[in-house]
Design a protein around this motif. Structure first.
Motif, PDB file in Angstrom:
ATOM      1  N   ILE A  96     -20.151  22.116  10.065  1.00  0.00           N
ATOM      2  CA  ILE A  96     -18.987  21.234  10.129  1.00  0.00           C
ATOM      3  C   ILE A  96     -19.281  19.991   9.297  1.00  0.00           C
ATOM      4  O   ILE A  96     -20.319  19.351   9.477  1.00  0.00           O
ATOM      5  CB  ILE A  96     -18.683  20.818  11.584  1.00  0.00           C
ATOM      6  N   LEU A  97     -18.368  19.662   8.386  1.00  0.00           N
ATOM      7  CA  LEU A  97     -18.490  18.460   7.572  1.00  0.00           C
ATOM      8  C   LEU A  97     -17.360  17.508   7.960  1.00  0.00           C
ATOM      9  O   LEU A  97     -16.194  17.904   7.987  1.00  0.00           O
ATOM     10  CB  LEU A  97     -18.375  18.791   6.082  1.00  0.00           C
ATOM     11  N   ILE A  98     -17.704  16.247   8.247  1.00  0.00           N
ATOM     12  CA  ILE A  98     -16.688  15.245   8.578  1.00  0.00           C
ATOM     13  C   ILE A  98     -16.928  13.988   7.751  1.00  0.00           C
ATOM     14  O   ILE A  98     -18.022  13.406   7.798  1.00  0.00           O
ATOM     15  CB  ILE A  98     -16.699  14.858  10.069  1.00  0.00           C
ATOM     16  N   ARG A  99     -15.915  13.575   6.998  1.00  0.00           N
ATOM     17  CA  ARG A  99     -15.951  12.257   6.385  1.00  0.00           C
ATOM     18  C   ARG A  99     -15.614  11.237   7.470  1.00  0.00           C
ATOM     19  O   ARG A  99     -14.679  11.426   8.241  1.00  0.00           O
ATOM     20  CB  ARG A  99     -14.940  12.156   5.243  1.00  0.00           C
ATOM     21  N   HIS A 100     -16.399  10.165   7.535  1.00  0.00           N
ATOM     22  CA  HIS A 100     -16.213   9.161   8.585  1.00  0.00           C
ATOM     23  C   HIS A 100     -14.767   8.661   8.641  1.00  0.00           C
ATOM     24  O   HIS A 100     -14.013   8.717   7.657  1.00  0.00           O
ATOM     25  CB  HIS A 100     -17.150   7.977   8.354  1.00  0.00           C
ATOM     26  N   GLY A 101     -14.379   8.145   9.793  1.00  0.00           N
ATOM     27  CA  GLY A 101     -13.059   7.554   9.944  1.00  0.00           C
ATOM     28  C   GLY A 101     -12.929   6.265   9.141  1.00  0.00           C
ATOM     29  O   GLY A 101     -13.908   5.746   8.582  1.00  0.00           O
ATOM     30  N   GLU A 102     -11.724   5.743   9.093  1.00  0.00           N
ATOM     31  CA  GLU A 102     -11.467   4.525   8.324  1.00  0.00           C
ATOM     32  C   GLU A 102     -12.382   3.388   8.782  1.00  0.00           C
ATOM     33  O   GLU A 102     -12.535   3.136   9.981  1.00  0.00           O
ATOM     34  CB  GLU A 102     -10.009   4.094   8.511  1.00  0.00           C
ATOM     35  N   SER A 103     -12.973   2.688   7.828  1.00  0.00           N
ATOM     36  CA  SER A 103     -13.822   1.534   8.150  1.00  0.00           C
ATOM     37  C   SER A 103     -13.018   0.246   8.013  1.00  0.00           C
ATOM     38  O   SER A 103     -11.904   0.235   7.478  1.00  0.00           O
ATOM     39  CB  SER A 103     -15.036   1.487   7.220  1.00  0.00           C
ATOM     40  N   LEU A 104     -13.592  -0.855   8.475  1.00  0.00           N
ATOM     41  CA  LEU A 104     -12.916  -2.140   8.368  1.00  0.00           C
ATOM     42  C   LEU A 104     -12.714  -2.559   6.910  1.00  0.00           C
ATOM     43  O   LEU A 104     -11.754  -3.265   6.590  1.00  0.00           O
ATOM     44  CB  LEU A 104     -13.712  -3.209   9.122  1.00  0.00           C
ATOM     45  N   TRP A 105     -13.608  -2.111   6.022  1.00  0.00           N
ATOM     46  CA  TRP A 105     -13.425  -2.432   4.602  1.00  0.00           C
ATOM     47  C   TRP A 105     -12.467  -1.462   3.924  1.00  0.00           C
ATOM     48  O   TRP A 105     -11.810  -1.832   2.967  1.00  0.00           O
ATOM     49  CB  TRP A 105     -14.779  -2.474   3.887  1.00  0.00           C
ATOM     50  N   ASN A 106     -12.382  -0.208   4.405  1.00  0.00           N
ATOM     51  CA  ASN A 106     -11.300   0.668   3.937  1.00  0.00           C
ATOM     52  C   ASN A 106      -9.959   0.009   4.241  1.00  0.00           C
ATOM     53  O   ASN A 106      -9.044  -0.009   3.407  1.00  0.00           O
ATOM     54  CB  ASN A 106     -11.332   2.027   4.646  1.00  0.00           C
ATOM     55  N   GLN A 107      -9.866  -0.545   5.429  1.00  0.00           N
ATOM     56  CA  GLN A 107      -8.636  -1.191   5.879  1.00  0.00           C
ATOM     57  C   GLN A 107      -8.275  -2.385   4.988  1.00  0.00           C
ATOM     58  O   GLN A 107      -7.101  -2.632   4.716  1.00  0.00           O
ATOM     59  CB  GLN A 107      -8.824  -1.659   7.326  1.00  0.00           C
ATOM     60  N   LYS A 108      -9.293  -3.100   4.497  1.00  0.00           N
ATOM     61  CA  LYS A 108      -9.075  -4.278   3.651  1.00  0.00           C
ATOM     62  C   LYS A 108      -9.023  -3.930   2.164  1.00  0.00           C
ATOM     63  O   LYS A 108      -8.931  -4.817   1.313  1.00  0.00           O
ATOM     64  CB  LYS A 108     -10.177  -5.307   3.906  1.00  0.00           C
ATOM     65  N   ASP A 116     -23.075  -1.716   5.100  1.00  0.00           N
ATOM     66  CA  ASP A 116     -23.007  -1.069   6.414  1.00  0.00           C
ATOM     67  C   ASP A 116     -21.890  -1.689   7.254  1.00  0.00           C
ATOM     68  O   ASP A 116     -22.090  -2.675   7.960  1.00  0.00           O
ATOM     69  CB  ASP A 116     -24.353  -1.213   7.126  1.00  0.00           C
ATOM     70  N   VAL A 117     -20.715  -1.079   7.187  1.00  0.00           N
ATOM     71  CA  VAL A 117     -19.504  -1.605   7.818  1.00  0.00           C
ATOM     72  C   VAL A 117     -19.044  -0.640   8.907  1.00  0.00           C
ATOM     73  O   VAL A 117     -19.014   0.572   8.682  1.00  0.00           O
ATOM     74  CB  VAL A 117     -18.385  -1.788   6.767  1.00  0.00           C
ATOM     75  N   PRO A 118     -18.658  -1.140  10.085  1.00  0.00           N
ATOM     76  CA  PRO A 118     -18.220  -0.252  11.170  1.00  0.00           C
ATOM     77  C   PRO A 118     -16.796   0.258  10.984  1.00  0.00           C
ATOM     78  O   PRO A 118     -16.080  -0.151  10.068  1.00  0.00           O
ATOM     79  CB  PRO A 118     -18.314  -1.151  12.415  1.00  0.00           C
ATOM     80  N   LEU A 119     -16.400   1.144  11.895  1.00  0.00           N
ATOM     81  CA  LEU A 119     -15.059   1.712  11.875  1.00  0.00           C
ATOM     82  C   LEU A 119     -14.015   0.688  12.328  1.00  0.00           C
ATOM     83  O   LEU A 119     -14.297  -0.191  13.144  1.00  0.00           O
ATOM     84  CB  LEU A 119     -14.971   2.924  12.811  1.00  0.00           C
ATOM     85  N   SER A 120     -12.813   0.831  11.790  1.00  0.00           N
ATOM     86  CA  SER A 120     -11.654   0.109  12.309  1.00  0.00           C
ATOM     87  C   SER A 120     -11.154   0.832  13.559  1.00  0.00           C
ATOM     88  O   SER A 120     -11.642   1.919  13.907  1.00  0.00           O
ATOM     89  CB  SER A 120     -10.551   0.075  11.246  1.00  0.00           C
ATOM     90  N   GLN A 121     -10.155   0.265  14.221  1.00  0.00           N
ATOM     91  CA  GLN A 121      -9.570   0.949  15.378  1.00  0.00           C
ATOM     92  C   GLN A 121      -8.966   2.281  14.960  1.00  0.00           C
ATOM     93  O   GLN A 121      -9.092   3.285  15.674  1.00  0.00           O
ATOM     94  CB  GLN A 121      -8.503   0.080  16.033  1.00  0.00           C
ATOM     95  N   ARG A 122      -8.331   2.310  13.792  1.00  0.00           N
ATOM     96  CA  ARG A 122      -7.800   3.573  13.290  1.00  0.00           C
ATOM     97  C   ARG A 122      -8.936   4.566  13.054  1.00  0.00           C
ATOM     98  O   ARG A 122      -8.799   5.765  13.350  1.00  0.00           O
ATOM     99  CB  ARG A 122      -7.022   3.346  12.002  1.00  0.00           C
ATOM    100  N   GLY A 123     -10.052   4.069  12.540  1.00  0.00           N
ATOM    101  CA  GLY A 123     -11.201   4.941  12.313  1.00  0.00           C
ATOM    102  C   GLY A 123     -11.749   5.516  13.601  1.00  0.00           C
ATOM    103  O   GLY A 123     -12.163   6.684  13.663  1.00  0.00           O
ATOM    104  N   VAL A 124     -11.763   4.709  14.661  1.00  0.00           N
ATOM    105  CA  VAL A 124     -12.187   5.196  15.977  1.00  0.00           C
ATOM    106  C   VAL A 124     -11.260   6.313  16.440  1.00  0.00           C
ATOM    107  O   VAL A 124     -11.706   7.364  16.920  1.00  0.00           O
ATOM    108  CB  VAL A 124     -12.204   4.037  16.996  1.00  0.00           C
TER     109      VAL A 124
END
Length: 344
Positions: A96-108, A116-124
């Motif tokens: 199984i391959l998963i690209r991480h959920g949206e990060s806070l910098w993806n959001q910006k 090293d940036v964590p997930l946004s709420q959408r990413g969670v």
């Protein structure tokens, strides 16, 4: 005696009929999943590759996957006293391959790279949905990048898995770290899934673009130049990595560390990044350098491969346990799911 003979004959007939239905259904499904619905190599996102399928030639899951008691075979999954099984046999393994959920910098809309940036709420939320999609698929070992957004995605996804095993990060950076993180209960070990972090699976390093706003960078340097930095195969951004450089480390790690686990029958989950996963998919599907730069991977959408006899067979994106049908599962994986159902 005649009644017994008649009953035995009837059971044999039912067994043969069930096998025919099973094989025909899977054969027809294979045409859909592997030929008619390839994952995209362009602007359309991968997330809808199998989302519309609900049945295979009108057969339900119960019709396609007869119980082991019907014919005396386990359909590739061993039976236990509680009705659940650890994993399919060593002749077949899930990847199984998963690209991480949206990060806070993806959001910006910022270039992130190896920051090293964590997930946004959408990413969670995306990570949790990814977990629901794979909750019926066995996972024996997890690999993530060294970056928190990939690790969060894996951990959150596994909270949705029906086996409820606990992912535990292996610390081998020093003898002390290994010693201090040792689990001394064999029973507890059986209820854990080892998680291995590796920098080789990190996103490609974007050099001097990291932290810059993507739109502002395009306004400053021009859309064409930014597209070259982002989408060419072998041209890196200033003081950064090209996709070719990222592929060199990611594929080397995959072939040396992950493939032996799959060959041993271990079911593997990799939670990583757009470019490191594109590199691995390029290796698995033998894509050209032009094809891989056109490949889009959505955040939080799992992709399933099945490894059989040394070959990687792409199955698509699992759609979740609530919808009836075969989808991306093979017979062994479906039998595993059915045994989970019986254990409830």
């Amino acid at each position: 005696m005649a009644a017994t003979s008649c009953l035995t004959s009837g059971i044999r007939t039912l067994t043969v009929t069930s096998r025919i239905v099973q094989e025909q259904g899977l054969s027809e499904y294979a045409k859909v999943s592997n030929l008619s619905v390839p994952f995209n190599r362009g602007s359309v996102n991968i997330s809808h590759s199998l989302g519309a399928v609900s049945n295979t030639k009108g057969y339900t899951r119960k019709q396609l996957f007869v119980r082991a008691s019907t014919n005396g075979h386990s359909n590739g999954a061993s039976s236990e006293a509680n009705g659940a099984t650890a994993s399919p046999p060593s002749t077949e393994a899930a990847l199984i391959l998963i690209r991480h959920g949206e990060s806070l910098w993806n959001q910006k809309n910022l270039f992130t790279g190896c920051v090293d940036v964590p997930l946004s709420q959408r990413g969670v939320d995306e990570a949790l949905e990814a977990g629901r999609r794979i909750c019926d698929i066995p996972v024996d070992i997890i690999y993530t990048s060294a970056l928190i957004r990939a690790q969060m995605t894996a951990m959150l996804a596994m909270t949705q898995h029906r086996k409820k095993k606990v992912p535990t990060v292996l610390h081998n950076e020093s003898d002390r770290a290994t010693e201090w993180s040792t689990i001394f209960s064999e029973e507890t070990k059986e209820e854990t899934i080892p998680v291995i972090t590796a920098w080789e699976l990190n996103e490609r390093m974007y050099g001097e673009l990291q932290g810059l706003n993507k739109k502002e960078t395009a306004d400053k340097y021009g859309d064409d130049q930014v597209k070259v930095w982002r989408r060419s195969y072998d041209i890196p951004p200033p003081n950064g990595e090209s996709l070719a450089m990222c592929a060199e480390r990611a594929v080397k790690y995959f072939s040396e560390q992950v493939e032996p686990q799959l060959a041993a029958g271990k079911n593997v989950l990799i939670s990583a990044h757009g470019n490191s996963l594109r590199s691995i998919i390029m290796y698995l599907d033998k894509l050209t350098s032009q094809e891989v730069i056109e490949l889009e991977l959505s955040t939080g959408i799992p992709m399933l491969y099945v490894v059989k006899k040394g070959k990687f067979l792409r199955r698509g994106s699992p759609t979740g346990p609530s919808v009836q049908g075969v989808y991306a599962l093979t017979r062994s994986l479906a039998a595993y799911r059915d045994q989970l159902d019986r254990a409830v």
